[in-house]
Enzyme design. Structure first.
Site, mmCIF file in Angstrom:
data_model
loop_
_atom_site.group_PDB
_atom_site.id
_atom_site.type_symbol
_atom_site.label_atom_id
_atom_site.label_comp_id
_atom_site.label_asym_id
_atom_site.label_seq_id
_atom_site.Cartn_x
_atom_site.Cartn_y
_atom_site.Cartn_z
ATOM 1 C CB SER A 16 -8.166 0.606 5.761
ATOM 2 O OG SER A 16 -9.128 1.804 6.036
ATOM 3 C CB SER A 68 -7.980 3.457 3.199
ATOM 4 O OG SER A 68 -7.283 3.068 3.956
ATOM 5 C CE LYS A 81 -3.789 1.939 2.680
ATOM 6 N NZ LYS A 81 -4.731 1.621 4.012
#
Lengths: 474, 94
Positions: free
Chosen positions: A178, A154, A79
């Site tokens: 997330s 997210s 990420k």
């Protein structure tokens, strides 16, 4: 052979690499090719690393010498809020669009030591604020199962990367759901580890008392293997724990799983509920006991979260000021440089949450909001502690619905409600896993559904055991 | 009701420039979020004794820092306005 890479587990990859059936270069080339092809539609990756082939070559040399660890030569995606020296880390924001990391996150150090191959950086909601990646400054991540829907957030990019066959495993971060929510939307496994079990050093901070890095994978076992590599005490993150911090929960053959019925109800789609009940049936078939429990404070988790997290975010994002790194706007005075840089660099949701955080921390409101929220937080944590005296794990749907359509949740609060079942784990610091349990049809597309299991602190062993049983059952 | 002056004050405190249109939207959004989180004030609370995680002492002994200058170049590389080993900023004192 390469067609099998798509469904191959990490363990089978390890075996294939060590026996010389294929090389890390072949694995890496395959996943880079898949990623390039799929990314045009899905936008999971912000950048793919061509030099991943170099890392793969080095891994192959190690494998030839027999110097192997769990992830040597295994490709993985990160990420884009996890720092890797020399690579851009944007946190999904314009304010860091060209920012290059000057040090490795602790988890990246660990991955490098193993000889894992980092394929690229994945898309996310700006500064990890969001549940859909619609807040990314670089475009939304489409759900691989239905391009008109969100991948979740997210960590939408990391979830989609695995779901679309662009990476065997990936890392995300979970502050309010997330990892678990996009795992549920994309039909893969996502683990939110115990707070402190994985170091936050080198993770661009959102909520320092809530954030934790965790793995995505196609199976529970793949997530477990990655977790074992990335976890560990880190002198650079004093909130990290080791095996002795919490008593490790007992793994019993027959366990008791609590279901907070009073909390699961309104707002959960009937077909999601159906899959949830099916999963409970599977656990019963495996010999476990399902017990209805009451957690009356749990439903206040979301409200507490939306006070605590913006407060912490407003502090953590104060460092982005156009002075030392990141976007810097012209201004006549120092104050103007700050105000213009931040106005230009931060997206709408980020600005909203910073202002909200500033409000709840400001004089006159501090006690009513932030003080109250931290008290409620302790009450929720205590409630879980008590519940775990009579149950070994707690089960809920991961999200009340399957993936929603891009643009559907225009109002901020309606978006926040997607996290209603995931947020309590971050409030209390306990681990949680989302397991794919089936697909339901919406507009002629098959959308994944997830079930969440929660365990006491350092109870990942319980999540892995029950998760594997659900995977293999019936 | 969140007045526009409050939003403007918050924007000033957070060092973010806002347009009048943004103030209007932020006022509406923050109002509705505060309404949602306001349910916390309805709860009857008793301050719990315990902390949320395991309380433990993580202090360490003072140690020797790393050699001076080791990270300087890498860090200054990112500075928007650099002069030798200084970060140039607008003047602070009038």
């Amino acid at each position: 052979m390469t067609k099998e890479f798509a469904t191959m587990s990490v363990e089978k990859m390890r075996k294939g690499l060590d026996e010389g059936t294929f090389t890390s270069v072949e694995l890496t080339e395959y996943f880079l090719k898949q990623s390039k092809a799929k990314n045009k539609d899905i936008n999971a990756y912000l950048e793919l690393y061509d030099d991943a082939i170099e890392s793969a070559k080095k891994a192959d040399e190690r494998i030839k010498k027999g110097d192997v660890a769990t992830l040597t030569g295994i490709p993985i995606a990160l990420k884009d809020n996890i720092l890797m020296t020399g690579k851009r880390a944007s946190a999904g924001s314009k304010i860091l669009e060209e920012h290059v990391a000057t040090y490795d996150a602790f988890v990246v150090e660990k991955l490098k030591k193993e000889g894992a191959v980092v394929l690229g950086r994945t898309n996310l909601d700006e500064f990890a604020m969001g549940s859909s990646t619609e807040n990314s400054a670089f475009g939304v991540v489409k759900n691989p199962h239905d391009f008109s829907r969100v991948a979740g957030g997210s960590s939408g990019g990391s979830a989609a990367a695995v779901a679309m066959g662009g990476a065997p495993v990936s890392l995300g971060s979970d502050t309010g759901g997330s990892i678990r929510e996009p795992a549920s939307f994309c039909g893969i496994v996502g683990l939110k580890p115990t707070y402190g079990s994985v170091s936050r050093s080198g993770l661009i901070a959102l909520g320092s008392s809530l954030d934790v890095i965790g793995p995505f994978g196609k199976t529970v076992r793949d997530c477990e293997l990655v977790f074992e590599v990335i976890k560990g005490k880190d002198p650079k993150d004093s909130t990290t724990i080791d095996e002795n911090t919490y008593p490790k929960p007992q793994l019993k053959r027959k366990m008791t799983i609590g279901v907070p019925r009073d909390f699961i109800g309104n707002g959960v789609s009937s077909d999601v509920l159906e899959y949830f009940e099916n999963t409970l049936k599977k656990l019963k078939q495996e010999g476990h006991t399902i017990k209805d429990i009451s957690l009356p404070y749990m439903k206040y988790s979301l409200a507490a979260y939306y006070v605590i997290m913006p407060a912490e975010a407003s502090t953590n994002l104060a460092r982005f000021d156009g002075m030392r790194y990141g976007l810097s706007s012209e201004g006549n005075t120092l104050l103007e440089v700050y105000k213009k840089s931040r106005a230009k660099g931060f997206g709408e949701e980020t600005r909203r949450r910073i202002l909200l955080g500033t409000y709840v921390l400001s004089s006159g409101y501090y006690d009513a909001y932030y003080g109250r929220a931290t008290t409620v937080r302790k009450m929720i944590a205590d409630e879980f502690k008590n519940a775990f005296k009579s149950v070994d794990a707690i089960a809920t749907p991961t999200v009340p619905t399957p993936a929603f359509k891009i643009g559907e949740k225009a109002d901020p609060v309606s978006m926040y409600l997607a996290d209603i079942f995931t947020v309590p784990a971050n409030i209390a610091g306990i681990p949680g896993i989302s397991l794919p349990v089936g697909v339901i049809e919406r507009n002629k597309k098959q959308l994944p559904v997830g079930v969440q299991l929660l365990a006491p602190h350092s109870g990942e062993n319980i999540l892995f055991k029950l998760g594997t049983e659900i995977e293999n059952c019936c | 009701m969140i007045k526009k002056e409050e939003i403007e004050k918050l924007a000033e405190l957070s060092r973010i420039e806002v347009t009048p249109e943004e103030v209007r939207k932020l006022s509406k959004d923050i109002e509705s979020i505060l309404e949602y989180v306001g349910e916390l004030t309805e709860l009857a609370v008793e301050e719990p004794e315990s902390a949320v995680g395991a309380l433990r002492n993580v202090m360490r002994e003072d140690g020797t820092p790393h050699e001076s200058g080791v990270f300087t170049d890498a860090l200054l590389e990112a500075v928007p306005d650099r002069e030798k080993n200084y970060v140039r900023v607008k003047k602070i004192l009038e």
